[in-house]
Motif scaffolding. Structure first.
Motif, PDB file in Angstrom:
ATOM      1  N   VAL A   1     -10.692  30.083  39.229  1.00 38.61           N
ATOM      2  CA  VAL A   1      -9.561  29.975  38.312  1.00 38.61           C
ATOM      3  C   VAL A   1      -9.377  28.506  37.967  1.00 38.61           C
ATOM      4  N   ALA A   2      -8.600  28.232  36.899  1.00 30.44           N
ATOM      5  CA  ALA A   2      -8.397  26.845  36.474  1.00 30.44           C
ATOM      6  C   ALA A   2      -7.091  26.732  35.706  1.00 30.44           C
ATOM      7  N   LEU A   3      -6.460  25.589  35.805  1.00 25.29           N
ATOM      8  CA  LEU A   3      -5.345  25.289  34.924  1.00 25.29           C
ATOM      9  C   LEU A   3      -5.896  24.812  33.589  1.00 25.29           C
ATOM     10  N   VAL A   4      -5.261  25.239  32.512  1.00 26.08           N
ATOM     11  CA  VAL A   4      -5.680  24.823  31.178  1.00 26.08           C
ATOM     12  C   VAL A   4      -4.448  24.407  30.386  1.00 26.08           C
ATOM     13  N   PRO A   5      -4.556  23.388  29.548  1.00 23.27           N
ATOM     14  CA  PRO A   5      -3.405  22.956  28.751  1.00 23.27           C
ATOM     15  C   PRO A   5      -3.099  23.953  27.643  1.00 23.27           C
ATOM     16  N   ARG A   6      -1.827  24.086  27.292  1.00 25.35           N
ATOM     17  CA  ARG A   6      -1.436  24.996  26.220  1.00 25.35           C
ATOM     18  C   ARG A   6      -2.103  24.604  24.896  1.00 25.35           C
ATOM     19  N   LEU A   7      -2.324  23.289  24.694  1.00 24.05           N
ATOM     20  CA  LEU A   7      -3.004  22.857  23.472  1.00 24.05           C
ATOM     21  C   LEU A   7      -4.385  23.490  23.354  1.00 24.05           C
ATOM     22  N   LEU A   8      -5.046  23.701  24.490  1.00 23.73           N
ATOM     23  CA  LEU A   8      -6.363  24.341  24.473  1.00 23.73           C
ATOM     24  C   LEU A   8      -6.236  25.838  24.258  1.00 23.73           C
ATOM     25  N   SER A   9      -5.291  26.464  24.961  1.00 25.79           N
ATOM     26  CA  SER A   9      -5.202  27.920  24.886  1.00 25.79           C
ATOM     27  C   SER A   9      -4.677  28.403  23.547  1.00 25.79           C
ATOM     28  N   ARG A  10      -4.115  27.511  22.726  1.00 28.58           N
ATOM     29  CA  ARG A  10      -3.710  27.882  21.369  1.00 28.58           C
ATOM     30  C   ARG A  10      -4.893  28.385  20.550  1.00 28.58           C
ATOM     31  N   ALA A  11      -6.076  27.856  20.874  1.00 26.79           N
ATOM     32  CA  ALA A  11      -7.263  28.212  20.099  1.00 26.79           C
ATOM     33  C   ALA A  11      -7.741  29.628  20.378  1.00 26.79           C
ATOM     34  N   GLY A  12      -7.158  30.296  21.372  1.00 24.37           N
ATOM     35  CA  GLY A  12      -7.567  31.663  21.693  1.00 24.37           C
ATOM     36  C   GLY A  12      -8.297  31.710  23.018  1.00 24.37           C
ATOM     37  N   GLU A  13      -8.346  32.896  23.592  1.00 27.05           N
ATOM     38  CA  GLU A  13      -8.973  33.061  24.902  1.00 27.05           C
ATOM     39  C   GLU A  13     -10.483  33.227  24.769  1.00 27.05           C
ATOM     40  N   ALA A  14     -11.196  32.705  25.769  1.00 25.35           N
ATOM     41  CA  ALA A  14     -12.648  32.824  25.790  1.00 25.35           C
ATOM     42  C   ALA A  14     -13.035  34.206  26.322  1.00 25.35           C
TER      43      ALA A  14
ATOM     44  N   HIS B   1       0.788  -1.229   0.000  1.00 24.08           N
ATOM     45  CA  HIS B   1       0.000   0.000   0.000  1.00 24.08           C
ATOM     46  C   HIS B   1       0.823   1.283   0.000  1.00 24.08           C
ATOM     47  N   GLY B   2       2.061   1.230   0.427  1.00 24.52           N
ATOM     48  CA  GLY B   2       2.836   2.467   0.479  1.00 24.52           C
ATOM     49  C   GLY B   2       2.169   3.491   1.374  1.00 24.52           C
ATOM     50  N   GLU B   3       1.687   4.563   0.806  1.00 23.30           N
ATOM     51  CA  GLU B   3       1.054   5.634   1.576  1.00 23.30           C
ATOM     52  C   GLU B   3      -0.460   5.493   1.614  1.00 23.30           C
ATOM     53  N   ALA B   4      -0.968   4.382   1.203  1.00 23.04           N
ATOM     54  CA  ALA B   4      -2.410   4.143   1.247  1.00 23.04           C
ATOM     55  C   ALA B   4      -2.759   3.323   2.481  1.00 23.04           C
ATOM     56  N   GLY B   5      -4.065   3.166   2.731  1.00 20.68           N
ATOM     57  CA  GLY B   5      -4.526   2.379   3.862  1.00 20.68           C
ATOM     58  C   GLY B   5      -5.391   3.205   4.790  1.00 20.68           C
ATOM     59  N   GLU B   6      -5.558   2.708   5.993  1.00 23.87           N
ATOM     60  CA  GLU B   6      -6.416   3.372   6.977  1.00 23.87           C
ATOM     61  C   GLU B   6      -5.758   3.312   8.349  1.00 23.87           C
ATOM     62  N   VAL B   7      -5.809   4.432   9.065  1.00 26.44           N
ATOM     63  CA  VAL B   7      -5.317   4.488  10.435  1.00 26.44           C
ATOM     64  C   VAL B   7      -6.431   5.039  11.317  1.00 26.44           C
ATOM     65  N   ARG B   8      -6.806   4.273  12.335  1.00 23.12           N
ATOM     66  CA  ARG B   8      -7.856   4.706  13.270  1.00 23.12           C
ATOM     67  C   ARG B   8      -7.176   5.228  14.535  1.00 23.12           C
ATOM     68  N   ILE B   9      -7.558   6.446  14.929  1.00 27.55           N
ATOM     69  CA  ILE B   9      -6.903   7.112  16.057  1.00 27.55           C
ATOM     70  C   ILE B   9      -7.917   7.358  17.165  1.00 27.55           C
ATOM     71  N   GLY B  10      -7.555   6.978  18.388  1.00 27.68           N
ATOM     72  CA  GLY B  10      -8.320   7.355  19.577  1.00 27.68           C
ATOM     73  C   GLY B  10      -7.539   8.415  20.334  1.00 27.68           C
ATOM     74  N   ALA B  11      -8.146   9.572  20.566  1.00 27.54           N
ATOM     75  CA  ALA B  11      -7.416  10.681  21.182  1.00 27.54           C
ATOM     76  C   ALA B  11      -8.348  11.508  22.048  1.00 27.54           C
ATOM     77  N   PHE B  12      -7.770  12.180  23.073  1.00 22.51           N
ATOM     78  CA  PHE B  12      -8.570  13.054  23.914  1.00 22.51           C
ATOM     79  C   PHE B  12      -8.839  14.369  23.192  1.00 22.51           C
ATOM     80  N   ALA B  13      -9.831  15.113  23.668  1.00 21.86           N
ATOM     81  CA  ALA B  13     -10.396  16.231  22.908  1.00 21.86           C
ATOM     82  C   ALA B  13      -9.362  17.280  22.521  1.00 21.86           C
ATOM     83  N   THR B  14      -8.549  17.750  23.471  1.00 18.12           N
ATOM     84  CA  THR B  14      -7.616  18.823  23.135  1.00 18.12           C
ATOM     85  C   THR B  14      -6.489  18.330  22.231  1.00 18.12           C
ATOM     86  N   ALA B  15      -6.160  17.045  22.294  1.00 18.49           N
ATOM     87  CA  ALA B  15      -5.170  16.500  21.360  1.00 18.49           C
ATOM     88  C   ALA B  15      -5.747  16.442  19.953  1.00 18.49           C
ATOM     89  N   ILE B  16      -7.052  16.150  19.855  1.00 23.91           N
ATOM     90  CA  ILE B  16      -7.683  16.137  18.536  1.00 23.91           C
ATOM     91  C   ILE B  16      -7.605  17.521  17.893  1.00 23.91           C
TER      92      ILE B  16
END
Length: 298
Positions: A243-256, A90-105
């Protein structure tokens, strides 16, 4: 020499993982009677009982567990063979199924998939949102091919069927209400929030991460409000409820609205994000390609 039947061994492994004949049958899309019949045939082929009564149910015998110890290594070798074959076919073909948490997605996987749709359009990626331990469970039972999760105890590190790969240390920032005294301070410290009302979940990895980061700063956070959904947490912070701790992956999306997110360079709290695959599949070209793109998203 015994003629080993891989289909029957897979049924035996499914029963071990699922716990009951009914659950194993559901996973394998078989009837319970067909599962029992195949395992009876396996017992006769091997000359040793695979099941024994256990109340109203059945359980694996010592002989069955001995067989499974060897079967797991065989299946690992077969998965490796399939992975190498996929590289040739297949080379670069095929299927990959990923399970990930929300902010990683949102922060890692989606940008990687967007690039792959351009550079490797025949490589299909399927996403399943799953938190921490659930992502490892989906990987172990074959529901996904790759998990992106937080490094937690009792997961891939302790499962010989899985191989864990470090991705990144995601810094933790602090989310403050607009107008909070620390919102404009040059070098805020986590310890300055020891008496603040905190917002975090009642269970799960993020609770442990919050408690651990605050413990490292020398205090136990007082939980004023309980929430696990990031939109709810940020809405509470924006309303001035705490107040709350937030992951940098979340805060990349911008402040609420009404929220100021500040880094904590003096404390450097972080969470470790890891990927995991089933043993024997590490060299599968589609998996390697997807992992390489996820790493680029860091």
């Amino acid at each position: 020499m015994t003629d080993w039947d891989l289909k029957k061994l897979r049924i035996l492994r499914a029963l071990d993982e699922c716990g009951t004949v009914t659950a194993a049958a559901a996973r394998l899309s078989m009837t319970p009677s067909a599962v029992s019949q195949q395992l009876s045939l396996l017992s006769r082929q091997l000359g040793a009982p695979m099941l024994e009564p256990y109340g109203r149910r059945v359980r694996l015998t010592s002989a069955a567990r001995l067989v499974l110890r060897h079967a797991d290594r065989v299946f690992g070798q077969l998965e490796q063979a399939e992975a190498e074959l996929a590289g040739y076919l297949h080379g670069e073909a095929g299927e990959v199924r990923i399970g990930a948490f929300a902010t990683a997605i949102t922060g890692l996987v989606v940008p990687a998939v967007a690039r792959l749709r351009v550079s490797a359009p025949r490589l299909a990626v399927r996403l399943v949102e799953a938190e921490a331990a659930e992502a490892f469970e989906l990987l172990a039972c074959g529901e996904v091919d790759l998990s992106v999760s937080l490094s937690v105890r009792g997961s891939a590190a302790e499962d010989p069927r899985l191989v864990q790969l470090p991705l990144l240390d995601d810094p933790l920032d602090v989310a403050l209400p607009l107008g909070h005294p620390l919102a404009t301070e040059a070098d805020p410290r986590l310890a300055q929030l020891a008496d603040a009302p905190w917002i975090f979940g009642s269970s799960g990895p993020w609770r442990e991460i919050t408690l651990g980061a605050c413990a490292d700063a020398g205090f136990v956070p007082g939980r004023a409000h309980t929430a696990a959904d990031w939109a709810a947490i940020l809405a509470m912070v924006g309303a001035g409820l705490g107040v709350a701790l937030v992951p940098r992956l979340l805060s990349r999306a911008g402040e609420a609205d009404g929220v100021v997110v500040r880094a904590l360079p003096a404390d450097l709290p972080s969470r470790r994000v890891v990927a995991a695959v089933r043993a024997g599949t590490e060299q599968a070209p589609p998996l390697r390609r997807v992992l390489a793109e996820i790493v680029k998203s860091k």
